[in-house]
Motif scaffolding. Structure first.
Motif, PDB file in Angstrom:
ATOM      1  N   PHE A  15       0.832  -1.202   0.000  1.00  0.00           N
ATOM      2  CA  PHE A  15       0.000   0.000   0.000  1.00  0.00           C
ATOM      3  C   PHE A  15       0.870   1.257   0.000  1.00  0.00           C
ATOM      4  O   PHE A  15       0.681   2.162  -0.800  1.00  0.00           O
ATOM      5  CB  PHE A  15      -0.914  -0.028   1.232  1.00  0.00           C
ATOM      6  CG  PHE A  15      -1.620   1.274   1.480  1.00  0.00           C
ATOM      7  CD1 PHE A  15      -2.638   1.692   0.651  1.00  0.00           C
ATOM      8  CD2 PHE A  15      -1.256   2.080   2.541  1.00  0.00           C
ATOM      9  CE1 PHE A  15      -3.284   2.894   0.878  1.00  0.00           C
ATOM     10  CE2 PHE A  15      -1.893   3.274   2.779  1.00  0.00           C
ATOM     11  CZ  PHE A  15      -2.919   3.684   1.936  1.00  0.00           C
ATOM     12  N   VAL A  30      -5.089   4.259   6.890  1.00  0.00           N
ATOM     13  CA  VAL A  30      -5.205   2.815   6.738  1.00  0.00           C
ATOM     14  C   VAL A  30      -5.823   2.295   8.027  1.00  0.00           C
ATOM     15  O   VAL A  30      -5.398   2.673   9.116  1.00  0.00           O
ATOM     16  CB  VAL A  30      -3.821   2.161   6.522  1.00  0.00           C
ATOM     17  CG1 VAL A  30      -3.938   0.652   6.460  1.00  0.00           C
ATOM     18  CG2 VAL A  30      -3.165   2.700   5.267  1.00  0.00           C
ATOM     19  N   ALA A  90      -7.498   2.187   2.746  1.00  0.00           N
ATOM     20  CA  ALA A  90      -7.490   0.728   2.828  1.00  0.00           C
ATOM     21  C   ALA A  90      -8.016   0.304   4.194  1.00  0.00           C
ATOM     22  O   ALA A  90      -7.686   0.921   5.204  1.00  0.00           O
ATOM     23  CB  ALA A  90      -6.079   0.191   2.622  1.00  0.00           C
ATOM     24  N   LEU A 116     -15.548   0.428  -2.852  1.00  0.00           N
ATOM     25  CA  LEU A 116     -14.323  -0.283  -2.496  1.00  0.00           C
ATOM     26  C   LEU A 116     -14.084  -1.530  -3.353  1.00  0.00           C
ATOM     27  O   LEU A 116     -15.008  -2.276  -3.654  1.00  0.00           O
ATOM     28  CB  LEU A 116     -14.376  -0.697  -1.029  1.00  0.00           C
ATOM     29  CG  LEU A 116     -14.487   0.442  -0.022  1.00  0.00           C
ATOM     30  CD1 LEU A 116     -14.840  -0.091   1.358  1.00  0.00           C
ATOM     31  CD2 LEU A 116     -13.196   1.232   0.020  1.00  0.00           C
ATOM     32  N   ILE A 133      -8.733  -7.273   2.456  1.00  0.00           N
ATOM     33  CA  ILE A 133      -8.534  -5.834   2.515  1.00  0.00           C
ATOM     34  C   ILE A 133      -9.467  -5.178   1.507  1.00  0.00           C
ATOM     35  O   ILE A 133      -9.696  -5.694   0.420  1.00  0.00           O
ATOM     36  CB  ILE A 133      -7.045  -5.472   2.271  1.00  0.00           C
ATOM     37  CG1 ILE A 133      -6.778  -4.009   2.580  1.00  0.00           C
ATOM     38  CG2 ILE A 133      -6.595  -5.840   0.875  1.00  0.00           C
ATOM     39  CD1 ILE A 133      -5.301  -3.671   2.690  1.00  0.00           C
ATOM     40  N   LEU A 135     -10.136  -1.684  -0.591  1.00  0.00           N
ATOM     41  CA  LEU A 135      -9.303  -0.590  -1.087  1.00  0.00           C
ATOM     42  C   LEU A 135     -10.121   0.454  -1.824  1.00  0.00           C
ATOM     43  O   LEU A 135     -11.029   0.111  -2.590  1.00  0.00           O
ATOM     44  CB  LEU A 135      -8.262  -1.138  -2.077  1.00  0.00           C
ATOM     45  CG  LEU A 135      -7.448  -2.344  -1.651  1.00  0.00           C
ATOM     46  CD1 LEU A 135      -6.733  -2.935  -2.854  1.00  0.00           C
ATOM     47  CD2 LEU A 135      -6.459  -1.927  -0.594  1.00  0.00           C
ATOM     48  N   GLN A 136      -9.758   1.708  -1.629  1.00  0.00           N
ATOM     49  CA  GLN A 136     -10.307   2.749  -2.492  1.00  0.00           C
ATOM     50  C   GLN A 136      -9.457   2.735  -3.762  1.00  0.00           C
ATOM     51  O   GLN A 136      -8.284   3.091  -3.723  1.00  0.00           O
ATOM     52  CB  GLN A 136     -10.244   4.113  -1.808  1.00  0.00           C
ATOM     53  CG  GLN A 136     -11.247   4.260  -0.702  1.00  0.00           C
ATOM     54  CD  GLN A 136     -11.414   5.705  -0.277  1.00  0.00           C
ATOM     55  OE1 GLN A 136     -11.243   6.627  -1.072  1.00  0.00           O
ATOM     56  NE2 GLN A 136     -11.765   5.895   0.967  1.00  0.00           N
ATOM     57  N   VAL A 140      -5.428   3.286  -3.956  1.00  0.00           N
ATOM     58  CA  VAL A 140      -4.636   2.054  -3.915  1.00  0.00           C
ATOM     59  C   VAL A 140      -5.155   1.126  -5.008  1.00  0.00           C
ATOM     60  O   VAL A 140      -6.148   0.438  -4.813  1.00  0.00           O
ATOM     61  CB  VAL A 140      -4.761   1.345  -2.543  1.00  0.00           C
ATOM     62  CG1 VAL A 140      -3.825   0.157  -2.484  1.00  0.00           C
ATOM     63  CG2 VAL A 140      -4.495   2.299  -1.413  1.00  0.00           C
ATOM     64  N   GLY A 142      -5.791  -2.024  -7.269  1.00  0.00           N
ATOM     65  CA  GLY A 142      -5.728  -3.459  -7.036  1.00  0.00           C
ATOM     66  C   GLY A 142      -4.571  -4.122  -7.763  1.00  0.00           C
ATOM     67  O   GLY A 142      -4.157  -5.215  -7.409  1.00  0.00           O
TER      68      GLY A 142
END
Length: 153
Positions: A15, A30, A90, A116, A133, A135-136, A140, A142
């Motif tokens: 990240f 985070v 995240a 997300l 996890i 993630l936005q 971040v 994928g």
């Protein structure tokens, strides 16, 4: 425990590397939350989840499952908002039963509006205590997790 910590640190390093590579300046948060046995109500023969079925010791019904999803989604969506109005970039979670449970969680309440993506790690834990996890994707991507199962919004 060491594997969980190592996995979490690995995700955090990826990240941070992703943010560093983007050359964006700003404050990102985070979060990590142990969701404490977030199981759906269906029996999975590959793990020991009998107690999280309607006939099991916890009498785990769809109503209880949905209430837990809503409560968790409410809390997780509020984290770090005082410094990061968009919420955490995240959100790591522990003790989820499977990928679908994580998909259900990020599709619930105010978490759903965050759009997300998820990364799910299907560990060999017979108890079903897996990790993932959320993630936005604008912060971040994928793509930082090429060897793991990723669901994009």
């Amino acid at each position: 425990m060491i594997k969980r910590t190592s996995f979490t640190l690995f995700l955090l390093c990826l990240f941070l590397a992703g943010i560093q590579g983007q050359k964006k300046l700003g404050i990102y948060s985070v979060a990590f939350w142990n969701v404490e046995n977030l199981f759906d109500t269906e029996r999975d023969e590959t793990i020991n989840d009998e107690e999280f079925t309607p006939a099991g010791a916890n009498a785990w019904t769809p109503e209880k499952y949905n209430k837990k999803l809503n409560n968790l989604a409410f809390v997780l969506s509020k984290l770090a908002r005082e410094h990061c109005p968009a919420g955490p970039a995240a959100i790591g979670v522990a003790e989820i039963e499977n990928r679908r449970v994580l998909e259900d969680l990020v599709s619930t309440g105010e978490l759903a509006s965050m759009g997300l993506d998820i990364v799910h790690y299907d560990s060999p834990d017979r108890r079903g205590g897996r990790r993932g996890i959320a993630l936005q994707p604008a912060v971040v991507p994928g793509a930082l997790f090429p060897s793991l199962q990723i669901r994009t919004s």
